[in-house]
Design an enzyme around this catalytic site. Structure first.
Site, PDB file in Angstrom:
ATOM      1  N   HIS A 166      -6.839  -3.633   1.639  1.00 52.89           N
ATOM      2  CA  HIS A 166      -6.543  -4.370   0.657  1.00 52.89           C
ATOM      3  C   HIS A 166      -8.739  -4.400   0.690  1.00 52.89           C
ATOM      4  CE1 HIS A 166      -2.520  -4.316  -1.064  1.00 52.89           C
ATOM      5  NE2 HIS A 166      -2.959  -4.827  -1.907  1.00 52.89           N
ATOM      6  N   HIS A 215      -2.835 -11.451   6.078  1.00 53.15           N
ATOM      7  CA  HIS A 215      -3.326 -11.072   6.583  1.00 53.15           C
ATOM      8  C   HIS A 215      -4.501 -11.932   7.911  1.00 53.15           C
ATOM      9  CE1 HIS A 215      -3.512  -6.632   6.132  1.00 53.15           C
ATOM     10  NE2 HIS A 215      -3.663  -6.455   4.978  1.00 53.15           N
TER      11      HIS A 215
END
Length: 267
Positions: A166, A215
């Site tokens: 992303h 993440h």
């Protein structure tokens, strides 16, 4: 009338840059020079991705990253609430596999219409393809595990954690869009506001990935660096195109040998 001597102030190439552009023009032309620059840049960022993976792996083996990433995630988790989770999940999806292509298409349509050229589409697509290639390469090279599902906000993701896709894709694509948009704007205030907005979006997309537990921060930080590097190379390819085109226009505007009659330049 012959074109005036090139000057740095009018944006036309001078010195070694002009000499290089003349060589590229004689062999490739503007579009060929742009594609060659992109190809060289793509090879460069692939090498950068591999080096980043090697450096990361060496640091991870020393367990230095866990001492930084884990406490940070634990601190971020204290900020969570059902309402904030919903808002940030919605926001992070704008940089995902559905949201980011939509943003890119909207930008392509707007910039193509504004510039009356297909080059914005080519450059934004190049940014997207390059960032996707770096994401896939990094995940396959490292295969780092994401934070535990118990520490993440659903919906959960199962692909490797390094680098943050992303973040990398949003950074590369939005940075190229900001560069192209900057060229279309004339007022300094509008340019500053646009750059600030794009930079804030890039930063917040990365931080949203950490907040949601999808993440580690180091995955995001490396993605920021790789995305900006690729965006800079895409912008460089665009500048090479314009430099070579300037040289070609100067050649076409120059009078033929032995010609003494002045003529007006075209519009």
């Amino acid at each position: 009338m012959a074109p005036p001597p090139a000057s740095p102030r009018d944006g036309r190439p001078t010195g070694p840059l002009r000499t290089t552009a003349e060589h590229l023009l004689s062999r490739l032309g503007p579009y060929g020079a742009m594609w060659i620059t992109l190809a060289i840049g793509a090879a460069f960022v692939v090498v950068m991705t591999a080096l980043a993976a090697e450096i990361y792996e060496g640091v991870a083996e020393a367990d230095d990253l866990a001492g930084f990433d884990h406490p940070l995630l634990a601190w971020v988790m204290t900020w969570r609430s059902p309402e904030l989770n919903t808002v940030i999940t919605w926001f992070t999806d704008t940089g995902g596999t559905i949201g980011m292509p939509i943003l890119a298409v909207v930008a392509i349509i707007a910039l193509t219409f504004s510039s009356r050229s297909w080059r914005p589409a080519l450059l934004i697509i190049a940014a997207a393809l390059g960032s996707l290639a770096m994401t896939v390469a990094g995940k396959n090279l490292i295969g780092r595990a994401r934070p535990e599902l118990a520490d993440a906000v659903p919906p959960y993701e199962t692909s490797p954690s390094f680098p943050s896709g992303h973040t990398l894709n949003a950074t590369a694509i939005i940075a190229v869009i900001a560069y192209l948009w900057f060229l279309e704007l004339e007022k300094r205030a509008a340019r500053a506001l646009m750059i600030a907005g794009c930079a804030a979006y890039i930063v917040l997309i990365g931080l949203s990935r950490v907040y949601l537990g999808h993440h580690w921060l180091t995955d995001v930080a490396v993605a920021w660096v790789l995305g900006l590097a690729w965006a800079a190379l895409v912008a460089l390819a665009h500048r090479v195109f314009h430099t070579v085109r300037h040289v070609r226009r100067d050649r076409l505007a120059a009078p033929a040998p032995g010609t003494t009659t002045d003529r007006q330049d075209g519009p």
